[in-house]
Design a protein around this motif. Structure first.
Motif, PDB file in Angstrom:
ATOM      1  N   ILE A 253      -7.351  -4.113  -0.425  1.00  0.00           N
ATOM      2  CA  ILE A 253      -6.220  -4.589   0.380  1.00  0.00           C
ATOM      3  C   ILE A 253      -6.252  -3.953   1.763  1.00  0.00           C
ATOM      4  CG2 ILE A 253      -3.695  -4.481   0.596  1.00  0.00           C
ATOM      5  CD1 ILE A 253      -3.597  -4.775  -2.485  1.00  0.00           C
ATOM      6  N   ILE A 254      -6.507  -2.643   1.813  1.00  0.00           N
ATOM      7  CA  ILE A 254      -6.586  -1.933   3.095  1.00  0.00           C
ATOM      8  C   ILE A 254      -7.673  -2.544   3.975  1.00  0.00           C
ATOM      9  CG2 ILE A 254      -7.222   0.271   4.152  1.00  0.00           C
ATOM     10  CD1 ILE A 254      -5.946   1.583   1.574  1.00  0.00           C
ATOM     11  N   ILE A 255      -8.850  -2.780   3.390  1.00  0.00           N
ATOM     12  CA  ILE A 255      -9.971  -3.337   4.161  1.00  0.00           C
ATOM     13  C   ILE A 255      -9.666  -4.763   4.602  1.00  0.00           C
ATOM     14  CG2 ILE A 255     -12.368  -4.124   3.974  1.00  0.00           C
ATOM     15  CD1 ILE A 255     -12.843  -1.672   2.144  1.00  0.00           C
ATOM     16  N   PHE A 256      -9.192  -5.584   3.684  1.00  0.00           N
ATOM     17  CA  PHE A 256      -8.964  -6.999   3.997  1.00  0.00           C
ATOM     18  C   PHE A 256      -7.840  -7.194   5.008  1.00  0.00           C
ATOM     19  CE2 PHE A 256     -10.612  -8.247  -0.496  1.00  0.00           C
ATOM     20  CZ  PHE A 256     -11.917  -7.996  -0.083  1.00  0.00           C
ATOM     21  N   TYR A 270       6.137  -3.243   3.163  1.00  0.00           N
ATOM     22  CA  TYR A 270       5.204  -2.318   2.517  1.00  0.00           C
ATOM     23  C   TYR A 270       4.260  -1.675   3.525  1.00  0.00           C
ATOM     24  CZ  TYR A 270       7.041  -4.294  -1.751  1.00  0.00           C
ATOM     25  OH  TYR A 270       7.893  -4.681  -2.748  1.00  0.00           O
ATOM     26  N   THR A 271       4.666  -1.635   4.794  1.00  0.00           N
ATOM     27  CA  THR A 271       3.859  -1.001   5.832  1.00  0.00           C
ATOM     28  C   THR A 271       4.747  -0.096   6.684  1.00  0.00           C
ATOM     29  OG1 THR A 271       4.201  -2.909   7.282  1.00  0.00           O
ATOM     30  CG2 THR A 271       2.183  -2.880   5.979  1.00  0.00           C
ATOM     31  N   ASP A 284       0.472   2.077   4.419  1.00  0.00           N
ATOM     32  CA  ASP A 284       0.703   3.393   3.817  1.00  0.00           C
ATOM     33  C   ASP A 284       0.869   3.342   2.301  1.00  0.00           C
ATOM     34  OD1 ASP A 284       0.660   4.187   6.407  1.00  0.00           O
ATOM     35  OD2 ASP A 284       2.504   5.349   6.340  1.00  0.00           O
ATOM     36  N   VAL A 285       1.509   2.296   1.779  1.00  0.00           N
ATOM     37  CA  VAL A 285       1.713   2.207   0.332  1.00  0.00           C
ATOM     38  C   VAL A 285       0.360   2.196  -0.388  1.00  0.00           C
ATOM     39  CG1 VAL A 285       2.493   0.691  -1.537  1.00  0.00           C
ATOM     40  CG2 VAL A 285       3.986   1.125   0.422  1.00  0.00           C
ATOM     41  N   SER A 340       2.913  -4.121  -7.257  1.00  0.00           N
ATOM     42  CA  SER A 340       3.326  -5.461  -7.688  1.00  0.00           C
ATOM     43  C   SER A 340       4.133  -6.140  -6.592  1.00  0.00           C
ATOM     44  CB  SER A 340       4.162  -5.377  -8.974  1.00  0.00           C
ATOM     45  OG  SER A 340       3.393  -4.900 -10.048  1.00  0.00           O
ATOM     46  N   GLY A 341       5.072  -5.398  -6.003  1.00  0.00           N
ATOM     47  CA  GLY A 341       5.868  -5.964  -4.911  1.00  0.00           C
ATOM     48  C   GLY A 341       5.032  -6.276  -3.692  1.00  0.00           C
ATOM     49  N   MET A 342       4.104  -5.395  -3.364  1.00  0.00           N
ATOM     50  CA  MET A 342       3.240  -5.603  -2.196  1.00  0.00           C
ATOM     51  C   MET A 342       2.391  -6.854  -2.352  1.00  0.00           C
ATOM     52  SD  MET A 342       0.520  -2.886  -0.529  1.00  0.00           S
ATOM     53  CE  MET A 342      -0.401  -2.698  -2.052  1.00  0.00           C
ATOM     54  N   LEU A 343       1.821  -7.047  -3.531  1.00  0.00           N
ATOM     55  CA  LEU A 343       0.986  -8.227  -3.767  1.00  0.00           C
ATOM     56  C   LEU A 343       1.815  -9.506  -3.759  1.00  0.00           C
ATOM     57  CD1 LEU A 343      -1.366  -6.955  -6.623  1.00  0.00           C
ATOM     58  CD2 LEU A 343      -1.991  -7.365  -4.244  1.00  0.00           C
TER      59      LEU A 343
END
Length: 473
Positions: A253-256, A270-271, A284-285, A340-343
């Protein structure tokens, strides 16, 4: 309280060093239930009198209510929660309540409480894993046809779909559920009644207390029951694997989400921002989950090291099993909730794909025309290097094969994905089939979770009804 055989009082610094009240607080309500069940059994077996039982149950309930209202006062000189509760009951109920610890040691008492807490936390982790798997399956269905590059060595390798990517992680977390469900069976066995390690001469009924506490049975060998902490190692090992899977997902997720890849966008929820660079939107999450994975790994090494050199039965070293267990549960549960929330709120973008990504599919096309695969591989590698279509056909001439530009144009990334029809491939139809299959498997795991919790709730209710029945007498 436990120093009658000593000539001197324990030094204050030693008392502070050996007490474990901070870690034990989580066990308070389990210890109340444990002690209720044990004393109900003692009375049933005619080991203690009804008048003693009534007083014990009365003041256990008062201790419970004070704890729930944040009014229970802990005395750190009493070492732990278990002695604090016993001291409270004896202080309020008098000498008649002094029988509450008959046919029980702290050795079997503590590990029973620990197993009771662990089974609840295992169920909580499984619930959070089920929620995460559900989010990933939703994404898999939504993006079953969303073409993205697949990577090996973090280089674009073959076209795939974002749905296929999400489905892979759903499979990993499904296995995490299965591992924890198997571990639960070994955790949900009752040590109570083993006493210090050799059992007791009182005619107790260990099966009855196990039933009142919602266990599936007893750890029968009394020495094994109080000495073993392999269940704790197994739990933390499973939690470490979960964090490994979460960390890998968060790394992607960080890379993409970087401007260089830029095919997902993490929600603002979530950032975080930068203290100096106003344009920044930091993941950060995901980074904290990746970082906290090391904590759970450390907890696993911690518990293994605690156990490696101690003899059966109890040694005070075993007091150190709580911190790594509690911390691992906390890290995993909180990580599962936020990821789960982030996705669920993540946005997937359109992106450019390197045209060379279809190289394998060109080679496969040549194989279908009769070229051996390794020759096809080398011919396509030359073509990718030179971009010379004429040279490609020259290399194919020895096989009496010619490839047209139109045939290559038809090999779009989407077409390449669509052509894959093997079991578990990135083909949209296959992805959707697996989504449906996975949902049925998850539904089965939800039912298993509900059944486990129901058994515990039913046992708690049964104990509660027995406790109340003595108020009426």
């Amino acid at each position: 309280m436990l120093r009658k055989r000593f000539n001197k009082n324990i030094k204050k610094e030693v008392a502070n060093f050996t007490q474990s009240i901070a870690e034990d607080r989580r066990l308070f309500l389990y210890d109340i239930w444990n002690t209720q069940a044990h004393n109900l059994m003692l009375h049933r077996q005619e080991i203690i009198k009804e008048e003693n039982l009534k007083l014990i149950l009365k003041y256990l309930e008062k201790a419970k209510q004070e704890f729930l209202n944040n009014e229970f006062i802990f005395d750190e000189e009493l070492e732990d929660v278990h002695i604090n509760i016993e001291n409270y009951v004896r202080g309020k109920g008098g000498k008649k309540t002094g029988v509450l610890h008959t046919a029980r040691s702290r050795n079997d008492q503590v590990v029973t409480d620990t197993r009771m807490l662990c089974r609840d936390e295992i169920n909580n982790v499984i619930e959070n894993l089920i929620n995460l798997a559900g989010v990933l399956l939703e994404l898999s269905e939504k993006h079953a046809g969303t073409i993205v590059p697949g990577y090996t060595h973090l280089q674009q390798a073959q076209p795939t779909t974002f749905g296929h990517f999400c489905l892979a992680y759903a499979g990993a977390f499904k296995r995490d559920i299965e591992r924890l469900s198997e571990t639960y069976k070994r955790v949900n066995l009752c040590p109570l009644g083993s006493c210090a390690f050799a059992g007791t001469s009182f005619q107790i009924d260990r099966k009855f207390t196990a039933e009142l506490l919602g266990f599936d049975g007893a750890v029968e060998n009394s020495l094994d029951a109080v000495s073993s902490r392999d269940f704790a190692v197994e739990i933390i090992s499973n939690l470490a694997i979960i964090m490994s899977n979460l960390s890998r997902l968060c790394e992607e997720i960080i890379i993409f989400a970087t401007s260089e890849f830029n095919f997902i966008e993490i929600s603002d929820d979530y950032t975080t921002g930068s203290s100096i660079m106003p344009q920044k939107k930091n993941p950060d999450v995901a980074e904290l989950i990746r970082g906290r994975t090391g904590r759970v790994y450390g907890n696993l090494i911690n518990i293994l090291t605690v156990l490696k050199g101690i003899t059966y039965s109890y040694n005070r070293d075993l007091q150190e099993d709580k911190k790594p267990l509690w911390d691992s549960f906390d890290v995993v549960n909180s990580s599962l909730v936020v990821v789960s929330g982030m996705l669920a709120e993540m946005k997937v973008k359109e992106l450019e794909i390197n045209p060379d990504i279809i190289a394998t599919d060109i080679a496969n096309l040549l194989v279908q025309k009769g070229v051996p695969f390794r020759d096809a591989y080398n011919i396509v590698a030359d073509f990718i290097k030179s971009s010379d279509f004429k040279k490609l056909n020259e290399n194919l001439s020895e096989f009496n094969i010619k490839l047209t530009g139109e045939e290559i144009k038809l090999l779009t990334p989407a077409a390449c994905v669509e052509m894959r029809n093997s079991l578990g491939s990135s083909n949209q139809v296959e992805v959707l089939r697996l989504v449906e299959k996975s949902r049925k498997e998850i539904d089965s795991k939800i039912r298993d979770l509900e059944n486990r919790r129901k058994k515990i709730d039913d046992a708690r209710l049964k104990t509660g009804k027995l406790v109340k029945s003595y108020k009426k007498h």
